[in-house]
Design an enzyme around this catalytic site. Structure first.
Site, PDB file in Angstrom:
ATOM      1  N   SER A 235       0.874  -1.170   0.000  1.00 33.41           N
ATOM      2  CA  SER A 235       0.000   0.000   0.000  1.00 33.41           C
ATOM      3  C   SER A 235       0.903   1.210   0.000  1.00 33.41           C
ATOM      4  CB  SER A 235      -0.922   0.009   1.229  1.00 33.41           C
ATOM      5  OG  SER A 235      -0.194   0.372   2.393  1.00 33.41           O
ATOM      6  N   ASP A 365     -11.035  -2.522  13.513  1.00 31.45           N
ATOM      7  CA  ASP A 365     -11.102  -2.739  12.064  1.00 31.45           C
ATOM      8  C   ASP A 365     -11.399  -4.203  11.768  1.00 31.45           C
ATOM      9  OD1 ASP A 365     -10.898  -2.255   9.328  1.00 31.45           O
ATOM     10  OD2 ASP A 365      -8.713  -2.462   9.294  1.00 31.45           O
TER      11      ASP A 365
END
Length: 853
Positions: A235, A365
């Protein structure tokens, strides 16, 4: 397109994807000392403000300078860049606002472009060196994210790469727009903007950059105890690697964090999140669900966390592999076995989250990609970078689509909501629908309890976990006290009511005052030249589908489409993305003269500029359009056969982009000429797609492959329709068996979207074209489940688009495609262009296997 691109097209409070216009007050206030001279030219776009100096000669490409900055120092850096460039007459551009800077440095931003705040365009190598030395001195000490695609100048925020000064593009073989530079022979070749410094081989490195390149090559990790062996995730915030601990020989997972990059919605960079993950794993050490921390250190400016390697698969992948609802070959026993496995996973997840909360940690999350399933079905939690302290009751700062807690949820309530979503996702992976209405949770629970032998209190547990917000999407134009959508009973009798509700829902979205689009659709309409007029995502497809369904089309809307065609906004030759599809639609809408004018513009584009072989944007779509208008398409066919891939390499399988679209053109031409060679090429093309998909081979497509689902664009729905046309000419027993398998999958598979190309509408259309009766149980089941994706809007019906963030009205992803699918399945329509049944039937087939071979 990537999820991050969809987020860019979500205007607050608007129910449809759109261009988010930059606002003047959002621009950086830089406080430069030098005013911009009157003879400079300013150009703006959504991201950049561009100032062009009045120089005699403008290079089209060359060595350019990028300046990196953070949100804290951007205004200061810009003031320095502005004053320098104006004083020295150097053209430059910069990101227009802090919002754009945050997005381009965000966690899911493009790694090759991240960090670039300003760009300077030197006139030659001499000026390049002068700017680097002088501006480098002025900016010495300023910080910014490392620009991975560039060569760094000294240790400051200046970077250099070779690339285009003026935007030039081509289409690749898949119809995608690719940025280009010109090679020494004058050919346009891709301007590679990857996460490493790789100038074109002909671009000679200026002498002033020799030391910078040497410094880059020396910049390796020294005395670093881990040797990376494989990268498995990247990422903008860094990478995740398998590595070997050179001290012990142990295989570990090594997580990297880039300073100042990978910003989340709170502006925290990847390093801050990695430190948060390290804190959480230390706090939770010893719990059986948490991997062991091995090391945490800095290496060559980046931060690294090494943890125990857990042998296991992500829960999402295990759901896709095991869930019988996602497979056509299932039995009641399969549902019972899977339910037992899923409940075991849920029991462990509940215990783990409870234990985390007892130690003062909120995971923050929860979603299936952050849970690993070991071979013994025990689980482990990974990626704790969203963790917070339980007693702080913080809001959720990062979440996966479909697992985003409603506004106002904090602390442990966020994790409880995530558990509720995982409960649903284990059985029915469509939690992204939950925000769209109070009825969505009930619909999904009905699906789960219908198919799976879950405990009697399962639905109550899900409701308890999800909490008090039945839905939380302010885009739902339905008051909470109004009853849910009154979806009609399945069957052909539902068609007139549905046609009126869907057509009215499309009609009220029309914006004839706009020039970029007439109807709201997928974000692709903003990423293609003239995409708002094209067939897949624009006006051509919407108006054509309305006419096909027997709905009156206002002449002023047809005028809009004809105007866009005349004005030249559509420039591609393809069918679904360009001029061929617009010509076809205009012809159907009674505008023959304008259709022929548009066709001429499409036919005037050289064939070598038509990308690939596919139906969507390639030669197959162009050739079928020429055939529709009675034009010769011999040159198109000859080139298509030259390009036709017969191996697994090449475009993805399927009707729109793969060899099946090419086979469709070849079959239509065979029906005209009876040339056995055309039939032979069509069969070979279809067999190529079937092999890649795993159809008929006993080797299914890999989990996660987009063609694994039997949808129209990439999967079995589109391929099956073309295969049936082949079998009408050539009833090979092996292919008949494959067709039966594909048809069976269409009836039993749970589809997670509504759209024509990748959802339920396309499956219904394919079933109808394959002979399914309008009153069949399989079509009735699909019609019933379309309600999952429907949203009421003032007595009308709209449908949730791709990524479930906004509604869509277009043919490929929205209401127009649903209308066409229902018209084909329930109203006797013929389906998509060029896919009407062949004239030759099985009992009159005269082609023999010997002729084929």
């Amino acid at each position: 397109m990537e999820f991050i691109e969809y987020l860019r097209h979500c205007p607050p409070g608007e129910p449809f994807y759109d261009v988010v216009e930059p606002t003047a007050d959002a621009e950086f206030s830089h406080g430069a000392a030098t005013p911009m001279p009157a003879d400079w030219r300013r150009d703006d776009n959504a991201d950049w403000i561009i100032f062009n100096a009045p120089v005699e000669r403008v290079q089209r490409q060359g060595w350019k300078i990028h300046v990196s900055a953070t949100t804290e120092n951007a205004a200061r850096v810009l003031a320095t860049v502005w004053d320098y460039c104006v004083a020295h007459r150097v053209s430059f551009k910069y990101l227009r606002s802090e919002t754009v800077l945050r997005r381009r440095n965000g966690k899911y931003a493009d790694r090759g472009s991240a960090g670039k705040f300003a760009t300077l365009y030197p006139g030659d190598d001499e000026q390049l060196e002068k700017i680097l030395n002088e501006l480098g001195d002025l900016l010495d000490g300023e910080r910014g994210p490392h620009i991975l695609s560039d060569l760094r100048w000294r240790s400051g925020p200046l970077y250099v790469r070779y690339g285009a000064f003026v935007e030039r593009t081509i289409q690749n073989e898949y119809g995608e727009t690719v940025y280009c530079v010109e090679d020494p022979d004058g050919n346009l070749v891709p301007d590679v903007r990857g996460p490493s410094f790789r100038p074109p081989p002909w671009a000679e490195l200026p002498g002033c950059l020799t030391e910078a390149l040497a410094a880059r090559n020396r910049g390796t990790l020294r005395d670093f105890p881990f040797r990376a062996t494989k990268a498995f995730h990247f990422s903008n915030g860094g990478g995740v690697y398998y590595a070997t601990d050179t001290r012990s020989g142990e295989v570990v997972v090594l997580k990297e964090a880039r300073p100042l990059a990978g910003l989340d919605q709170d502006g925290r960079d990847a390093v801050a999140r990695l430190e948060r993950e390290h804190w959480a794993m230390d706090r939770l050490a010893g719990l059986p669900w948490i991997p062991r921390v091995i090391d945490y250190r800095i290496g060559h400016e980046h931060y690294f966390l090494a943890r125990e390697h857990v042998e296991g698969e992500p829960l999402g992948r295990e759901i896709a592999r095991r869930n019988p609802l996602l497979r056509p070959d299932r039995s009641a026993a399969d549902f019972a076995v899977y339910t037992e496995w899923a409940l075991n996973i849920l029991r462990q997840a509940e215990e783990a989250v409870t234990a985390m909360h007892e130690r003062g940690v909120v995971f923050g999350d929860l979603h299936p990609a952050n849970i690993l399933v070991r071979a013994d079905d025990s689980i482990a939690f990974i990626d704790l970078e969203g963790a917070t302290e339980a007693d702080q009751n913080q809001v959720q700062v990062m979440a996966a689509p479909g697992f985003v807690a409603p506004p106002g949820y904090t602390g442990a309530q966020v994790d409880r909501f995530g558990l509720g979503c995982i409960r649903l996702a284990l059985f029915c992976p469509m939690t992204a629908l939950l925000p769209w209405g109070a009825d969505k949770m009930a619909q999904l629970l009905d699906l789960v309890t219908t198919y799976f032998p879950v405990p009697a209190d399962f639905a109550d547990q899900v409701r308890h976990d999800l909490g008090p917000a039945p839905h939380w999407n302010d885009l739902v134009a339905q008051p909470a006290d109004r009853p849910p959508l009154d979806w009609p009973e399945p069957g052909p009798a539902a068609w007139p009511e549905l046609r009126a509700a869907i057509a009215d829902g499309i009609a009220v979205t029309a914006t004839p005052e706009r020039t970029d689009r007439l109807f709201p659709g997928d974000i692709a309409q903003f990423h293609l030249p003239g995409g708002g007029a094209a067939f897949a995502h624009g006006a051509a497809g919407v108006l054509w589908s309305l006419a096909e369904a027997g709905v009156d089309v206002p002449e002023e809307q047809v005028d809009w489409l004809a105007r866009r065609s005349r004005e030249g906004s559509v420039t591609r030759p393809g069918f679904y993305d360009g001029l061929s599809g617009v010509a076809y639609a205009l012809d159907r809408l009674g505008r023959t003269a304008e259709a022929l004018e548009t066709l001429e513009r499409a036919a005037s584009i050289p064939l070598d500029r038509v990308p690939g072989i596919g139906l969507y944007s390639g030669l197959a779509g162009a050739g079928l359009t020429l055939r529709h208008f009675g034009r010769d398409c011999g040159a198109v066919t000859e080139l298509l056969i030259e390009r036709l891939p017969l191996k697994s390499e090449g475009p993805p399988p399927g009707l729109m982009h793969g060899a099946s679209g090419a086979a469709l053109l070849l079959l239509r031409l065979y029906a005209d000429s009876r040339d056995p060679a055309l039939l032979r090429h069509a069969e070979a093309a279809l067999r190529r797609d079937l092999a890649v998909m795993g159809a008929g081979t006993g080797v299914p497509a890999p989990i996660g492959a987009p063609w694994r689902e039997p949808v129209l664009e990439l999967g079995g729905a589109g391929v099956a329709m073309v295969l049936r046309l082949l079998i009408e000419h050539y009833p090979d027993p092996e292919l008949l068996e494959v067709l039966d398998d594909l048809r069976r999958a269409l009836g039993d598979h749970v589809v997670t979207g509504a759209g024509l190309f990748a959802g339920r509408a396309g499956v219904m259309l394919a079933l109808a074209r394959l002979g399914e009766r309008p009153d069949s149980p399989r079509l009735a089941r699909h019609l019933k489940h379309l309600a999952w994706h429907a949203v009421p809007r003032d007595g009308r019906v709209a449908f949730i688009g791709e990524q479930a963030l906004r509604l869509s009205a277009d043919l490929a992803t929205g209401s127009a495609g649903v209308l066409l699918g229902l018209h084909t399945a329930l109203g006797g329509g013929t389906g998509l262009p060029f896919l009407e049944p062949a004239a030759t039937r099985h009992d009159t087939c005269t082609t023999t296997q010997q002729e084929i071979r």
